[in-house]
Scaffold this active site. Structure first.
Site, PDB file in Angstrom:
ATOM      1  N   GLY A  47      10.421 -32.700 -33.802  1.00 51.99           N
ATOM      2  CA  GLY A  47       9.665 -31.869 -34.659  1.00 51.99           C
ATOM      3  C   GLY A  47       9.369 -30.660 -34.027  1.00 51.99           C
ATOM      4  O   GLY A  47       9.571 -30.655 -32.762  1.00 51.99           O
ATOM      5  N   GLN A  52       4.644 -23.233 -31.972  1.00 49.56           N
ATOM      6  CA  GLN A  52       5.368 -23.296 -30.702  1.00 49.56           C
ATOM      7  C   GLN A  52       6.680 -22.200 -30.319  1.00 49.56           C
ATOM      8  O   GLN A  52       7.269 -21.931 -29.243  1.00 49.56           O
ATOM      9  CB  GLN A  52       6.201 -24.571 -30.616  1.00 49.56           C
ATOM     10  CG  GLN A  52       5.310 -25.831 -30.554  1.00 49.56           C
ATOM     11  CD  GLN A  52       6.208 -27.270 -30.623  1.00 49.56           C
ATOM     12  OE1 GLN A  52       6.158 -27.696 -31.552  1.00 49.56           O
ATOM     13  NE2 GLN A  52       6.515 -27.663 -29.509  1.00 49.56           N
ATOM     14  N   CYS A 103       7.156 -33.371 -26.029  1.00 51.67           N
ATOM     15  CA  CYS A 103       6.948 -32.229 -26.990  1.00 51.67           C
ATOM     16  C   CYS A 103       7.660 -31.088 -26.261  1.00 51.67           C
ATOM     17  O   CYS A 103       7.767 -31.078 -25.138  1.00 51.67           O
ATOM     18  CB  CYS A 103       5.449 -32.014 -26.662  1.00 51.67           C
ATOM     19  SG  CYS A 103       5.033 -30.425 -27.412  1.00 51.67           S
ATOM     20  N   LEU A 104       8.557 -30.439 -27.044  1.00 49.85           N
ATOM     21  CA  LEU A 104       9.235 -29.567 -26.832  1.00 49.85           C
ATOM     22  C   LEU A 104       8.633 -28.273 -25.955  1.00 49.85           C
ATOM     23  O   LEU A 104       9.264 -27.595 -24.855  1.00 49.85           O
ATOM     24  CB  LEU A 104      10.135 -28.790 -27.732  1.00 49.85           C
ATOM     25  CG  LEU A 104      11.042 -29.607 -28.357  1.00 49.85           C
ATOM     26  CD1 LEU A 104      11.636 -28.977 -29.590  1.00 49.85           C
ATOM     27  CD2 LEU A 104      12.147 -29.905 -27.497  1.00 49.85           C
ATOM     28  N   HIS A 145       1.385 -35.052 -34.622  1.00 48.32           N
ATOM     29  CA  HIS A 145       1.711 -34.413 -33.602  1.00 48.32           C
ATOM     30  C   HIS A 145       2.066 -32.929 -33.770  1.00 48.32           C
ATOM     31  O   HIS A 145       1.460 -32.240 -33.281  1.00 48.32           O
ATOM     32  CB  HIS A 145       3.317 -35.079 -32.610  1.00 48.32           C
ATOM     33  CG  HIS A 145       3.506 -34.097 -31.277  1.00 48.32           C
ATOM     34  ND1 HIS A 145       3.463 -34.546 -30.147  1.00 48.32           N
ATOM     35  CD2 HIS A 145       3.856 -33.056 -31.288  1.00 48.32           C
ATOM     36  CE1 HIS A 145       3.746 -33.700 -29.335  1.00 48.32           C
ATOM     37  NE2 HIS A 145       4.049 -32.682 -30.126  1.00 48.32           N
ATOM     38  N   GLU A 146       2.736 -32.755 -34.628  1.00 47.90           N
ATOM     39  CA  GLU A 146       3.072 -31.529 -35.306  1.00 47.90           C
ATOM     40  C   GLU A 146       1.867 -30.618 -35.974  1.00 47.90           C
ATOM     41  O   GLU A 146       1.422 -29.501 -35.726  1.00 47.90           O
ATOM     42  CB  GLU A 146       4.328 -31.306 -36.309  1.00 47.90           C
ATOM     43  CG  GLU A 146       5.510 -31.762 -35.694  1.00 47.90           C
ATOM     44  CD  GLU A 146       5.822 -31.268 -34.512  1.00 47.90           C
ATOM     45  OE1 GLU A 146       5.569 -30.174 -34.151  1.00 47.90           O
ATOM     46  OE2 GLU A 146       6.687 -32.071 -33.618  1.00 47.90           O
ATOM     47  N   HIS A 149      -0.386 -29.272 -33.580  1.00 52.54           N
ATOM     48  CA  HIS A 149       0.154 -27.940 -33.060  1.00 52.54           C
ATOM     49  C   HIS A 149      -0.676 -26.865 -33.928  1.00 52.54           C
ATOM     50  O   HIS A 149      -0.922 -25.866 -33.057  1.00 52.54           O
ATOM     51  CB  HIS A 149       1.437 -27.740 -33.029  1.00 52.54           C
ATOM     52  CG  HIS A 149       2.193 -28.381 -31.954  1.00 52.54           C
ATOM     53  ND1 HIS A 149       2.078 -27.955 -30.538  1.00 52.54           N
ATOM     54  CD2 HIS A 149       3.119 -29.370 -31.841  1.00 52.54           C
ATOM     55  CE1 HIS A 149       2.757 -28.786 -29.831  1.00 52.54           C
ATOM     56  NE2 HIS A 149       3.373 -29.234 -30.415  1.00 52.54           N
TER      57      HIS A 149
HETATM   58 NI    NI Z   1       4.895 -30.821 -29.603  1.00 51.42          NI
END
Ligand code: NI
Length: 183
Positions: A47, A52, A103-104, A145-146, A149
């Site tokens: 995701g 981000q 997480c990216l 999770h997303e 953000h």
């Molecule tokens: Ni993340």
């Protein structure tokens, strides 16, 4: 389409409370969503949320690869999905499970993070249509999770606020060697 630069933990854009998307049908939003999907797939993530990629708007993309999901109802593989102005509510506040998460914006690390097992989701799509569905297990985890953000919350912050075991936070290679698969 283009690959976007991903902000890493420590960049203030990741701590902002993102603003609602005024018009989901705006061509700029469609272009952003396409770029976010390309960036997510290129980086190997499940995701990616707009903050981000330095855009403090309430939207995220995700996809569920067949090998990541359980196949249970609400946790089936999908092609990339775009959710705009999402609202996420736990279906059962008592049903929480631990699962590995990366997480990216925190490359190279992962942790066992507690999340609700099932959530109900409402959001808009790129046509401005209302979506409503229930997500379970890994699907529910990705969405939580997303969605975090969009409120400036990264998974280590979620771990701290839920008194999770921070010993289950580490580098992928070390955890692969020393941790069991099921946290
Ligand atoms: Ni993340």
């Amino acid at each position: 389409m283009s690959i976007l630069k991903i902000a890493r933990m420590g960049h203030p854009v990741l701590l902002q409370h993102a603003q609602p998307v005024p018009d989901p049908t705006d061509p700029d939003i469609r272009r952003l969503a396409a770029d976010m999907i390309e960036t997510m797939l290129d980086a190997g993530g499940a995701g990616l949320a707009a903050p981000q990629v330095h855009v403090p708007l309430r939207m995220f993309v995700y996809h569920l690869a067949p090998q990541r999901v359980s196949g249970a109802p609400g946790d089936e593989p999908t092609e990339p999905v775009v959710l705009i102005n999402p609202r996420v509510e736990p279906s059962d506040v008592a049903a929480i499970e631990l699962g590995w998460e990366g997480c990216l914006s925190i490359p190279g690390l992962r942790a066992a993070v507690p999340r609700y097992v099932k959530v109900s989701v409402t959001a808009l799509d790129l046509e401005g249509r209302q979506l409503a569905f229930e997500a379970a297990k890994f699907h529910a985890r990705v969405i939580q999770h997303e969605h975090d953000h969009l409120d400036g919350v990264l998974y280590p912050m979620r771990m701290a606020s839920s008194n999770a075991d921070l010993r289950l936070f580490g580098y992928n290679e070390e955890l692969a060697r020393y941790a069991t698969d099921q946290p």
